[in-house]
Design a protein around this motif. Structure first.
Motif, PDB file in Angstrom:
ATOM      1  N   LEU A 158       0.598  -1.261   0.075  1.00 19.31           N
ATOM      2  CA  LEU A 158      -0.023  -0.043  -0.144  1.00 19.31           C
ATOM      3  C   LEU A 158       0.845   1.291  -0.223  1.00 19.31           C
ATOM      4  O   LEU A 158       0.505   2.208  -0.900  1.00 19.31           O
ATOM      5  N   PRO A 159       1.826   1.546   0.779  1.00 18.15           N
ATOM      6  CA  PRO A 159       2.966   2.569   0.848  1.00 18.15           C
ATOM      7  C   PRO A 159       3.470   2.571  -0.568  1.00 18.15           C
ATOM      8  O   PRO A 159       3.753   3.802  -1.217  1.00 18.15           O
ATOM      9  N   LEU A 160       3.579   1.599  -1.224  1.00 23.24           N
ATOM     10  CA  LEU A 160       4.327   1.411  -2.514  1.00 23.24           C
ATOM     11  C   LEU A 160       3.426   2.210  -3.588  1.00 23.24           C
ATOM     12  O   LEU A 160       3.691   3.100  -4.520  1.00 23.24           O
ATOM     13  N   PHE A 161       2.235   1.751  -3.397  1.00 19.39           N
ATOM     14  CA  PHE A 161       0.876   2.477  -4.314  1.00 19.39           C
ATOM     15  C   PHE A 161       0.963   3.809  -4.051  1.00 19.39           C
ATOM     16  O   PHE A 161       0.871   4.744  -4.981  1.00 19.39           O
ATOM     17  N   GLY A 162       1.005   4.325  -2.709  1.00 20.30           N
ATOM     18  CA  GLY A 162       1.224   5.708  -2.738  1.00 20.30           C
ATOM     19  C   GLY A 162       2.058   6.419  -3.330  1.00 20.30           C
ATOM     20  O   GLY A 162       2.019   7.509  -3.885  1.00 20.30           O
ATOM     21  N   SER A 163       3.372   5.758  -3.150  1.00 19.92           N
ATOM     22  CA  SER A 163       4.737   6.170  -3.804  1.00 19.92           C
ATOM     23  C   SER A 163       4.613   6.472  -5.396  1.00 19.92           C
ATOM     24  O   SER A 163       4.985   7.591  -5.679  1.00 19.92           O
ATOM     25  N   VAL A 164       3.889   5.529  -5.933  1.00 19.57           N
ATOM     26  CA  VAL A 164       3.801   5.590  -7.342  1.00 19.57           C
ATOM     27  C   VAL A 164       2.928   6.691  -7.759  1.00 19.57           C
ATOM     28  O   VAL A 164       2.894   7.266  -8.885  1.00 19.57           O
ATOM     29  N   VAL A 165       1.905   7.019  -6.842  1.00 22.47           N
ATOM     30  CA  VAL A 165       0.581   7.917  -7.365  1.00 22.47           C
ATOM     31  C   VAL A 165       1.496   9.314  -7.326  1.00 22.47           C
ATOM     32  O   VAL A 165       1.592  10.467  -8.209  1.00 22.47           O
ATOM     33  N   PHE A 166       2.532   9.504  -6.332  1.00 24.07           N
ATOM     34  CA  PHE A 166       3.240  10.635  -5.991  1.00 24.07           C
ATOM     35  C   PHE A 166       4.248  10.659  -7.265  1.00 24.07           C
ATOM     36  O   PHE A 166       4.646  11.722  -7.818  1.00 24.07           O
ATOM     37  N   GLN A 167       4.770   9.784  -7.461  1.00 27.52           N
ATOM     38  CA  GLN A 167       5.887   9.549  -8.505  1.00 27.52           C
ATOM     39  C   GLN A 167       5.285   9.888 -10.108  1.00 27.52           C
ATOM     40  O   GLN A 167       5.855  10.955 -11.032  1.00 27.52           O
ATOM     41  N   GLN A 168       3.947   9.580 -10.217  1.00 25.07           N
ATOM     42  CA  GLN A 168       3.561   9.953 -11.501  1.00 25.07           C
ATOM     43  C   GLN A 168       2.987  11.410 -11.419  1.00 25.07           C
ATOM     44  O   GLN A 168       2.693  12.225 -12.521  1.00 25.07           O
ATOM     45  N   LEU A 169       2.900  12.031 -10.222  1.00 24.02           N
ATOM     46  CA  LEU A 169       2.249  13.446 -10.338  1.00 24.02           C
ATOM     47  C   LEU A 169       3.675  14.298 -10.857  1.00 24.02           C
ATOM     48  O   LEU A 169       3.425  15.453 -11.464  1.00 24.02           O
ATOM     49  N   TYR A 170       4.944  13.727 -11.030  1.00 24.99           N
ATOM     50  CA  TYR A 170       5.735  14.622 -11.489  1.00 24.99           C
ATOM     51  C   TYR A 170       5.574  14.892 -12.996  1.00 24.99           C
ATOM     52  O   TYR A 170       5.643  15.671 -13.552  1.00 24.99           O
ATOM     53  N   ASN A 171       5.219  13.617 -13.713  1.00 30.79           N
ATOM     54  CA  ASN A 171       4.581  13.748 -15.106  1.00 30.79           C
ATOM     55  C   ASN A 171       3.786  14.319 -15.284  1.00 30.79           C
ATOM     56  O   ASN A 171       3.532  15.145 -16.391  1.00 30.79           O
ATOM     57  N   ILE A 172       2.617  14.020 -14.679  1.00 31.38           N
ATOM     58  CA  ILE A 172       1.130  14.506 -14.517  1.00 31.38           C
ATOM     59  C   ILE A 172       1.360  16.148 -14.536  1.00 31.38           C
ATOM     60  O   ILE A 172       0.881  16.899 -15.157  1.00 31.38           O
ATOM     61  N   ALA A 173       2.278  16.660 -13.611  1.00 31.05           N
ATOM     62  CA  ALA A 173       2.369  18.211 -13.234  1.00 31.05           C
ATOM     63  C   ALA A 173       3.060  18.677 -14.525  1.00 31.05           C
ATOM     64  O   ALA A 173       2.699  19.837 -14.835  1.00 31.05           O
ATOM     65  N   ASP A 174       3.827  18.058 -14.847  1.00 26.86           N
ATOM     66  CA  ASP A 174       4.732  18.710 -16.140  1.00 26.86           C
ATOM     67  C   ASP A 174       3.615  18.844 -17.245  1.00 26.86           C
ATOM     68  O   ASP A 174       3.540  20.068 -17.890  1.00 26.86           O
ATOM     69  N   SER A 175       2.874  17.906 -17.693  1.00 24.58           N
ATOM     70  CA  SER A 175       1.698  18.119 -18.786  1.00 24.58           C
ATOM     71  C   SER A 175       0.805  19.034 -18.340  1.00 24.58           C
ATOM     72  O   SER A 175       0.202  19.543 -19.192  1.00 24.58           O
ATOM     73  N   LEU A 176       0.254  18.971 -17.078  1.00 23.90           N
ATOM     74  CA  LEU A 176      -0.833  19.939 -16.535  1.00 23.90           C
ATOM     75  C   LEU A 176      -0.524  21.293 -16.491  1.00 23.90           C
ATOM     76  O   LEU A 176      -1.097  22.016 -17.282  1.00 23.90           O
ATOM     77  N   VAL A 177       0.815  21.681 -16.326  1.00 21.38           N
ATOM     78  CA  VAL A 177       1.341  22.887 -16.273  1.00 21.38           C
ATOM     79  C   VAL A 177       1.451  23.387 -17.774  1.00 21.38           C
ATOM     80  O   VAL A 177       1.217  24.538 -18.155  1.00 21.38           O
ATOM     81  N   ALA A 178       2.108  22.654 -18.548  1.00 28.50           N
ATOM     82  CA  ALA A 178       2.496  22.904 -19.799  1.00 28.50           C
ATOM     83  C   ALA A 178       0.915  23.053 -20.552  1.00 28.50           C
ATOM     84  O   ALA A 178       1.066  24.071 -21.511  1.00 28.50           O
ATOM     85  N   GLY A 179      -0.164  22.309 -20.465  1.00 30.96           N
ATOM     86  CA  GLY A 179      -1.123  22.559 -21.274  1.00 30.96           C
ATOM     87  C   GLY A 179      -1.905  23.643 -20.573  1.00 30.96           C
ATOM     88  O   GLY A 179      -2.571  24.408 -21.522  1.00 30.96           O
ATOM     89  N   LYS A 180      -1.949  23.901 -19.400  1.00 39.18           N
ATOM     90  CA  LYS A 180      -2.761  25.193 -18.682  1.00 39.18           C
ATOM     91  C   LYS A 180      -2.107  26.565 -18.830  1.00 39.18           C
ATOM     92  O   LYS A 180      -2.879  27.303 -19.033  1.00 39.18           O
ATOM     93  N   PHE A 181      -0.995  26.459 -18.916  1.00 42.88           N
ATOM     94  CA  PHE A 181      -0.239  27.592 -18.710  1.00 42.88           C
ATOM     95  C   PHE A 181       0.578  28.230 -19.861  1.00 42.88           C
ATOM     96  O   PHE A 181       0.946  29.058 -19.952  1.00 42.88           O
ATOM     97  N   ILE A 182       0.929  27.128 -20.808  1.00 43.10           N
ATOM     98  CA  ILE A 182       1.780  27.355 -21.958  1.00 43.10           C
ATOM     99  C   ILE A 182       0.750  27.184 -23.369  1.00 43.10           C
ATOM    100  O   ILE A 182       0.627  28.278 -24.036  1.00 43.10           O
ATOM    101  N   GLY A 183       0.151  25.882 -23.550  1.00 47.02           N
ATOM    102  CA  GLY A 183      -0.522  25.824 -24.573  1.00 47.02           C
ATOM    103  C   GLY A 183      -0.612  24.504 -25.015  1.00 47.02           C
ATOM    104  O   GLY A 183       0.131  23.743 -24.676  1.00 47.02           O
ATOM    105  N   GLU A 184      -1.499  24.092 -26.061  1.00 54.21           N
ATOM    106  CA  GLU A 184      -1.513  22.962 -26.653  1.00 54.21           C
ATOM    107  C   GLU A 184      -0.390  22.274 -27.252  1.00 54.21           C
ATOM    108  O   GLU A 184       0.037  21.287 -27.209  1.00 54.21           O
ATOM    109  N   ASN A 185       0.287  23.032 -27.841  1.00 51.76           N
ATOM    110  CA  ASN A 185       1.679  22.596 -28.549  1.00 51.76           C
ATOM    111  C   ASN A 185       2.694  22.486 -27.373  1.00 51.76           C
ATOM    112  O   ASN A 185       3.333  21.157 -27.714  1.00 51.76           O
ATOM    113  N   ALA A 186       2.808  23.007 -26.387  1.00 52.41           N
ATOM    114  CA  ALA A 186       3.600  22.727 -25.301  1.00 52.41           C
ATOM    115  C   ALA A 186       3.213  21.393 -24.559  1.00 52.41           C
ATOM    116  O   ALA A 186       4.151  20.427 -24.274  1.00 52.41           O
ATOM    117  N   LEU A 187       1.716  21.090 -24.461  1.00 55.44           N
ATOM    118  CA  LEU A 187       1.431  19.924 -23.861  1.00 55.44           C
ATOM    119  C   LEU A 187       1.727  18.513 -24.875  1.00 55.44           C
ATOM    120  O   LEU A 187       2.462  17.652 -24.420  1.00 55.44           O
TER     121      LEU A 187
END
Length: 452
Positions: A19-48
């Motif tokens: 269960l802590p491993l699962f919690g870890s991977v959720v936060f690990q994926q936040l790295y990549n999700i955050a990159d795409s989220l910020v790129a799409g929301k604050f820069i644009g479709e091409n950045a995403l």
């Protein structure tokens, strides 16, 4: 805290460990999700689209880091189960030396090879500069990626899944804040997304390595242990190399699929970029639980408690299937709202693409999760040939069928349909291999490769 996985109720032990491993991977994926989220929301479709395009190449580097993680983790687990603490410490330092050399070679290769790879996958010209910028910064952060993976592999081998969870929770949430700061406040664009990831991964790596050193120092051996052992390196490589090859082939296959997707334009690329991040959250969750099952199997192999491995597989299967239910419900019925985290409402083509992808794949999570649970056992008992055979079959089917189906349908729908076919056939093969190995334990046949 180190934990012996060879005692106690196997189901309860595995649940508490994973269960802590699962919690870890959720936060690990936040790295990549955050990159795409910020790129799409604050820069644009091409950045995403550019960040998503670069992500497929970063997975090649992650494949090598993951292989080093698994090679170290499985062997250290087996030695910990066998209570051979002197060789355990030598296995750790041997892994670190090998991983450091491999990381340096990859940094050189990445500096020279990322641009040709971007051209190979037919990256649109308007996305090329941003994709290249993201990758250049990512390559310089590879030492953090490698040694963080080694550290988490050691924690898992010692039965500690909570410590890496704490590190990841802090660093990934910080990454979101730094992403927004660099992009929104400082106007750094795609480079801000990459630098935020670089800095936050660096902090988590330094902390993880420092705690590992302290933890290993508390394990008494009564003698000075050698820093390097050739025989242990061979055992580590016997796990690491197939894992690296498997993950590398998967990454190369994804790059080939990305090249097909790129042919349908930036809108389809952006929709896939967002949807594949949501899909990766699920698959990585299953894979991480599979890694926990590997550590459980490896410790019990070291202790020669074969019956516990079968019970661990059943518990692991229940665990991944419990995760399938909420993910399927979320993606089937609320997927559009999740995709809107990455893009604006006027990205209509991208939204439709992302929803199509999620609706086709999510019902088959029950199948791929069974494969990854069985793969966890196969890795833990060092049955790497069988593990690779099932995984490479899945990859080959998905790549070939993505090309064929997309030509038949004339659109991206054919690409998404290739996933369920590859997953289903490979899952049947992995589960078959697991049952074949388990019959050996029932018959009392002990495979010599299990021994450290």
């Amino acid at each position: 805290m180190n934990k012996d996985l060879t005692t106690g109720n196997p189901g309860k032990v595995l649940w508490r460990f994973c269960l802590p491993l699962f919690g870890s991977v959720v936060f690990q994926q936040l790295y990549n999700i955050a990159d795409s989220l910020v790129a799409g929301k604050f820069i644009g479709e091409n950045a995403l689209a550019a960040v998503g395009n670069s992500y497929e190449i970063t997975l090649i580097f992650l494949a090598f880091a993951f292989g080093c993680n698994m090679g170290c983790s499985v062997i250290v687990s087996q030695l910990f189960g066998a209570e051979d603490y002197s060789r355990l410490k030598t296995a750790v330092t041997t892994s670190c030396l090998f991983s450091g050399g491999l990381c340096a070679a990859l940094m050189v290769a990445g500096t020279a090879g990322c641009a040709p790879l971007l051209r190979l996958i037919q990256t649109p010209q308007e996305l090329f500069a941003d994709s290249m910028l993201y990758l250049d910064i990512y390559v310089w952060g590879l030492p953090f990626v490698f040694f963080y993976n080694i550290a988490t592999g050691i924690f898992s081998a010692l039965g500690d899944s909570r410590t890496p969870f704490v590190f990841l929770a802090l660093s990934s949430t910080s990454n979101i804040a730094v992403d927004i700061l660099f992009v929104k406040a400082f106007g750094m664009g795609v480079s801000g997304v990459a630098w935020a990831t670089f800095l936050c991964q660096g902090v988590s790596c330094v902390l993880a390595v420092a705690v590992v050193r302290k933890r290993l120092g508390k394990i008494g051996t009564g003698e000075k242990v050698p820093l390097f052992d050739r025989e242990l390196l061979k055992k580590i490589l016997a796990i690491a190399v197939p894992s690296i090859l498997q993950q590398s082939f998967v990454s190369l296959g994804n790059i080939m699929i990305q090249s097909v997707i790129n042919g349908f334009g930036a809108s389809v690329m952006a929709g896939y970029s967002a949807a594949v991040k949501l899909n990766s959250l699920v698959i990585t969750s299953f894979t991480t639980i599979g890694n926990g099952i590997s550590n459980f199997a490896a410790q019990n192999i070291g202790a020669r408690k074969y019956a516990r491995i079968r019970e661990g597989f059943r518990a692991g299967l229940k665990m991944v299937w419990c995760l399938c239910v909420p993910f399927c419900v979320l993606y089937l019925f609320f997927g559009r709202y999740l995709l809107l985290l990455f893009m604006e409402k006027d990205f209509s083509g991208a939204l439709d693409t992302g929803m199509q992808f999620l609706r086709i794949l999510s019902p088959f999570y029950f199948i791929i999760s069974a494969k990854l649970a069985a793969d966890g056992i196969l890795r833990g008992i060092s049955a790497m040939g069988k593990f690779m055979a099932a995984t490479l079959l899945d990859l080959a089917l998905r790549v070939v069928l993505a090309f064929l189906f997309s030509q038949w349908t004339g659109n991206a729908l054919g690409i998404w349909c290739a996933w369920p076919v590859g997953w289903t056939i490979a899952a049947l093969l992995s589960v078959f291999f697991y049952h074949k190995e388990s019959r050996k334990w029932i018959s009392g046949i002990e495979n010599s490769s299990f021994s450290c």
